[in-house]
Scaffold this motif. Structure first.
Motif, PDB file in Angstrom:
ATOM      1  N   ARG A 144       0.831  -1.232  -0.036  1.00 41.69           N
ATOM      2  CA  ARG A 144       0.064  -0.043   0.067  1.00 41.69           C
ATOM      3  C   ARG A 144       0.744   1.556  -0.199  1.00 41.69           C
ATOM      4  O   ARG A 144       1.985   1.103   0.243  1.00 41.69           O
ATOM      5  N   LEU A 145       0.196   2.344  -0.280  1.00 45.70           N
ATOM      6  CA  LEU A 145       0.799   3.645  -0.454  1.00 45.70           C
ATOM      7  C   LEU A 145       0.204   4.416   0.938  1.00 45.70           C
ATOM      8  O   LEU A 145      -1.024   4.298   1.096  1.00 45.70           O
ATOM      9  N   LYS A 146       0.813   5.476   1.376  1.00 36.87           N
ATOM     10  CA  LYS A 146       0.408   6.381   2.467  1.00 36.87           C
ATOM     11  C   LYS A 146       0.572   7.973   2.119  1.00 36.87           C
ATOM     12  O   LYS A 146       2.006   8.237   1.934  1.00 36.87           O
ATOM     13  N   GLY A 147      -0.173   8.874   1.773  1.00 36.98           N
ATOM     14  CA  GLY A 147       0.075  10.078   1.745  1.00 36.98           C
ATOM     15  C   GLY A 147      -0.028  10.838   3.038  1.00 36.98           C
ATOM     16  O   GLY A 147      -1.145  10.625   3.559  1.00 36.98           O
ATOM     17  N   ARG A 148       0.697  11.886   3.095  1.00 37.96           N
ATOM     18  CA  ARG A 148       0.516  12.624   4.357  1.00 37.96           C
ATOM     19  C   ARG A 148       1.337  14.004   4.139  1.00 37.96           C
ATOM     20  O   ARG A 148       1.926  14.457   3.313  1.00 37.96           O
ATOM     21  N   THR A 160      -5.475  17.497  -3.308  1.00 36.33           N
ATOM     22  CA  THR A 160      -5.550  16.554  -4.507  1.00 36.33           C
ATOM     23  C   THR A 160      -4.433  15.357  -4.591  1.00 36.33           C
ATOM     24  O   THR A 160      -4.816  14.288  -4.782  1.00 36.33           O
ATOM     25  N   ALA A 161      -3.527  15.601  -4.137  1.00 35.37           N
ATOM     26  CA  ALA A 161      -2.173  14.751  -4.234  1.00 35.37           C
ATOM     27  C   ALA A 161      -2.391  13.757  -3.004  1.00 35.37           C
ATOM     28  O   ALA A 161      -2.127  12.574  -3.442  1.00 35.37           O
ATOM     29  N   GLY A 181      -5.791   6.865  -2.928  1.00 25.86           N
ATOM     30  CA  GLY A 181      -6.750   6.055  -3.570  1.00 25.86           C
ATOM     31  C   GLY A 181      -6.310   5.555  -4.732  1.00 25.86           C
ATOM     32  O   GLY A 181      -5.881   4.490  -4.650  1.00 25.86           O
ATOM     33  N   PRO A 182      -6.366   6.165  -5.793  1.00 26.28           N
ATOM     34  CA  PRO A 182      -6.203   5.365  -7.205  1.00 26.28           C
ATOM     35  C   PRO A 182      -4.853   5.100  -7.234  1.00 26.28           C
ATOM     36  O   PRO A 182      -4.467   3.813  -7.700  1.00 26.28           O
ATOM     37  N   SER A 202       2.449  16.705  -7.650  1.00 24.38           N
ATOM     38  CA  SER A 202       3.342  16.364  -6.926  1.00 24.38           C
ATOM     39  C   SER A 202       3.365  14.814  -6.345  1.00 24.38           C
ATOM     40  O   SER A 202       4.396  14.293  -5.851  1.00 24.38           O
ATOM     41  N   ALA A 203       2.069  14.377  -6.112  1.00 25.85           N
ATOM     42  CA  ALA A 203       1.934  12.956  -5.793  1.00 25.85           C
ATOM     43  C   ALA A 203       2.835  12.112  -6.726  1.00 25.85           C
ATOM     44  O   ALA A 203       3.422  11.052  -6.382  1.00 25.85           O
ATOM     45  N   ILE A 204       2.803  12.409  -7.944  1.00 27.71           N
ATOM     46  CA  ILE A 204       3.652  11.383  -9.078  1.00 27.71           C
ATOM     47  C   ILE A 204       4.888  11.312  -8.807  1.00 27.71           C
ATOM     48  O   ILE A 204       5.778  10.317  -8.550  1.00 27.71           O
TER      49      ILE A 204
END
Length: 572
Positions: free
Chosen positions: A71-75, A132-133, A139-140, A233-235
Motif C-alpha cells: 500500500r501507499l500512504k500520503g501525508r 488532491t495529491a 486512493g487510485p 506532486s504525488a507522481i
C-alpha cells in the motif's frame, strides 16, 4: 557432513541442539523439502558463525518471495518555508509481514509565476494541490501499485505517467468545455467609443504615435506557462519513494541504484558533482531594487573535495557579511541569509554584488577567476514586458533586448570570472539568445531552465540545462532528460525544498551529473544535502571507485581541465 553431526559440533548447548532439531523436523513436515534445510545446515556448520539464528534468518529470507508493494500512504508535511507539501510512504510485504520501506517528498509550487501571487492566494492554490495529491496517493495510486514489485522502476513510472496524463487530459477537456459554455452567442461586436473621436484627433499626434510604435519593437508573445495540474506532486513523490524502496530491498545506496538504472548496469566508477553554491540573492524578493540577478552563484575549482568547497565558501561568506555590515548604516538590519540560504543584498546595479564578491575574495586570499568562478542566474523570463518590448531589470528601469545584450557583454568583459549566465532572456526571445552567444563566444556559457519546457527545441548558443525534480517528474524522466541533455545541472527550487529530503545528492551522483546546486550554506534542510554528498564521496573513496573531477573534467564551464591530468597523476 550430516546435519546432525553439524549440530553436535556447531552448537554447544543441548538446549540449542534440541531446538534446532525440532525446527528442522517441523520444516520437513510442513514444506516437504528437507534438502533445503540440509543444504542450509551444512553451509551453516561449515562456517560456524557466531550468530547462528541470524544466519539462518538471512538464509531463509533470501529464499522468500521478493517484496511487493502492499500500500501507499500520503501525508501532509511542511517545506522549508512552512508551506504545505505532500509526502508519499511505501509499504511492502516482506517475509509475510507489512513493513514501511521508505518515504519521499518532491518540491512543488503552482508554476513559474508563483512569485507573482500574493501570499493568501498562493497558500490557497498550494492547499488545493496538496489535498488532491493526498487523495491520489491514498486512493487510485494505492490501488494501482498494489502488488507491484518496487524494483521495476520503469514499469512503476510508466503506470504513474499514464495516470497523470489521463488526469491531465480530463482537466483539459473540462476547461475547454467551460470556456465553450462561457462564450456568448455570436453577436457583432460594437467598437468601443473613445473620449476623442477619430475626426478630432490631430494628424500630428497620430504620426507621433506611429513613429513611437515603429521604434519600440515588441518582444515575441510570451509562451503560455505550462499548467501545473493540482495533485501532480504525488507522481514525483511516489516515484522517488519507490526508487528508495528498491534500493533498500537490494541493499544498495540510492545513488548506485539510479546509476544502474541509467547505465543498465552499475558503473565501475562514479564521480561526485561539483556543488554550485549561491552567494548572493538580488532578485525581486531581496530588499534592494535590482531584479535582474536573482542569484550570484559560486563555481569552485574542480578537483576539490566537497568538504573543502564548503569550508572555503563559508569563509568567503563570512568575509562578505563583514564587508556588508561594515558598510551598512547605523541601525540598519545586518546582512543575513535569505530563504534560499544565500545572503540577501540590497543593490541597484548589477556591478555592485560582483564588486562585493571581488573585494571579499581579495580579503580572503582567493583568486577570483582561478580558484573561484561565478554564474549569474538572471531569471529574465520573469522580467519580460512583451507589450513594451523590454525587460524590467529594476522597478521603473526598462531595458530593450539589445540593451540587455550590451549589459551582459559589459559585465562579462569587466568581470571575466563570470563564466555562466542562466536564463539571460525569455525562451521566446530566440534572436537575442543567438546574438548574445555570438557576442560572448566561448568566454561564457549560456544555460536554460528546461523544467517546464523539457520537450522544447534547443535554444541557440545554450551549452547546459537546468534540471529540477518537481511535480510529476519521475525518476525515469530524470534519467531520460539527463541522458538527452548533456551538461545538465540539477538545481533546487531555491526555498521550497521538503525539509527531510536529502535524496538530491544521491540523484545527482546517480545521474552522473557534473554539477549540482543544493542551495546556500544555511538551514538544516540544505545542509543535510551537503552532508549526504560528503558521505557519498567518502563511501566511493573507501571503495576505490571515486573518480576525481580533475580526471573527469567538467565540460560545461571550461574546455580544459582545471589541472593537467599528467600533473594530477604525478601529484598523487
Amino acid at each position: 557432513m550430516s546435519h546432525r553431526g553439524g549440530l553436535s559440533r556447531g552448537l554447544a548447548e543441548p538446549r540449542d541442539r534440541d531446538r534446532m532439531r525440532s525446527a528442522a523436523a517441523e520444516f520437513y513436515r510442513v514444506t516437504g523439502v528437507p534438502q533445503v534445510m540440509e543444504r542450509a545446515l551444512n553451509e551453516l556448520f561449515s562456517r560456524e558463525p557466531e550468530d547462528v539464528h541470524g544466519y539462518l534468518a538471512n538464509y531463509f529470507t533470501n529464499l522468500s518471495a521478493p517484496p511487493r508493494i502492499s500500500r501507499l500512504k500520503g501525508r501532509e508535511v511542511y517545506d522549508a518555508r512552512g508551506q504545505l507539501s505532500i509526502q508519499a510512504e511505501v509499504f511492502c510485504i516482506v517475509c509475510n509481514e507489512e513493513k514501511s520501506m521508505s518515504s519521499a517528498a518532491v518540491s512543488s509550487h503552482s508554476g513559474p509565476k508563483e512569485t507573482s501571487l500574493d501570499w493568501k492566494a498562493a497558500s490557497g492554490v498550494r492547499a488545493d494541490h496538496v489535498a488532491t495529491a493526498l487523495q491520489w496517493i491514498n486512493g487510485p495510486l494505492d490501488r494501482m501499485l498494489k502488488g507491484q514489485t518496487p524494483c521495476d522502476q520503469s514499469d512503476v513510472d510508466h503506470l504513474l505517467s499514464d495516470f497523470f496524463m489521463a488526469r491531465f487530459l480530463e482537466e483539459k477537456d473540462l476547461r475547454d468545455k467551460e470556456k465553450e459554455e462561457q462564450r456568448s452567442p455570436s453577436e457583432p461586436e460594437l467598437p468601443l467609443s473613445s473620449p476623442l473621436s477619430a475626426p478630432t484627433r490631430s494628424k500630428k499626434g497620430a504620426d507621433k504615435r506611429k513613429k513611437s510604435i515603429a521604434v519600440e519593437k515588441s518582444l515575441p508573445p510570451a509562451e503560455p506557462p505550462e499548467p501545473v495540474l493540482p495533485g501532480s506532486s504525488a507522481i514525483g513523490s511516489v516515484s522517488l519513494a519507490v526508487a528508495k524502496t528498491a534500493a533498500k530491498v537490494q541493499g544498495i545506496p540510492l545513488y548506485k541504484y539510479i546509476a544502474a538504472l541509467k547505465n543498465t548496469t552499475a558503473p565501475a566508477q562514479l564521480h561526485v558533482p561539483l556543488p554550485l553554491v549561491p552567494l548572493l540573492s538580488c532578485g525581486k524578493t531581496s530588499p534592494g531594487k535590482l531584479s535582474l540577478l536573482e542569484e550570484v552563484i559560486l563555481i569552485p575549482k574542480a578537483g576539490q573535495r566537497v568538504k573543502q568547497i564548503i569550508t572555503m565558501t563559508l569563509e568567503l561568506q563570512e568575509e562578505m557579511m563583514r564587508i556588508m555590515n561594515a558598510s551598512t548604516k547605523v541601525g540598519a538590519t545586518p546582512a543575513t541569509p535569505c530563504g534560499g540560504g544565500a545572503l540577501a543584498a540590497a543593490y541597484e546595479r548589477p556591478e555592485q554584488p560582483l564588486d562585493l564578491i571581488a573585494e571579499a575574495c581579495a580579503s580572503a586570499g582567493l583568486a577570483l577567476g582561478a580558484e573561484v568562478h561565478l554564474a549569474l542566474n538572471c531569471a529574465a523570463p520573469e522580467l519580460m514586458d512583451c507589450a513594451k518590448g523590454k525587460y524590467e531589470v529594476a522597478p521603473g528601469v526598462l531595458k530593450s533586448p539589445d540593451e540587455l545584450v550590451d549589459m551582459y557583454q559589459a559585465l562579462i568583459s569587466k568581470y571575466p570570472a563570470v563564466v555562466a549566465l542562466i536564463d539571460p532572456f525569455g525562451r521566446e526571445d530566440i534572436d537575442q539568445w543567438e546574438k548574445l552567444s555570438n557576442v560572448i563566444g566561448d568566454s561564457c556559457s549560456l544555460l536554460s531552465d528546461i523544467t517546464f519546457k523539457s520537450k522544447a527545441p534547443p535554444l541557440p548558443g545554450v551549452r547546459g540545462h537546468i534540471l529540477k525534480h518537481i511535480h510529476e517528474t519521475t525518476v525515469s524522466d530524470l534519467i531520460c532528460i539527463a541522458s538527452e541533455h548533456q551538461g545538465s545541472v540539477l538545481m533546487g527550487t531555491t526555498c521550497s525544498e521538503p525539509c527531510s529530503e536529502d535524496s538530491w545528492s544521491d540523484i545527482a551522483v546517480g545521474l552522473g551529473l557534473d554539477y549540482v546546486k543544493l542551495g546556500g550554506l544555511s538551514g538544516a534542510e540544505r545542509m543535510a544535502k551537503y552532508n549526504r554528498m560528503i558521505s557519498i564521496e567518502e563511501e566511493l573513496d573507501q571503495q576505490g571507485i571515486l573518480v576525481s573531477q580533475v580526471k573527469h573534467p567538467p565540460p560545461l564551464f571550461w574546455d580544459e581541465p582545471a589541472e593537467p591530468p599528467a600533473a594530477a597523476e604525478s601529484a598523487s
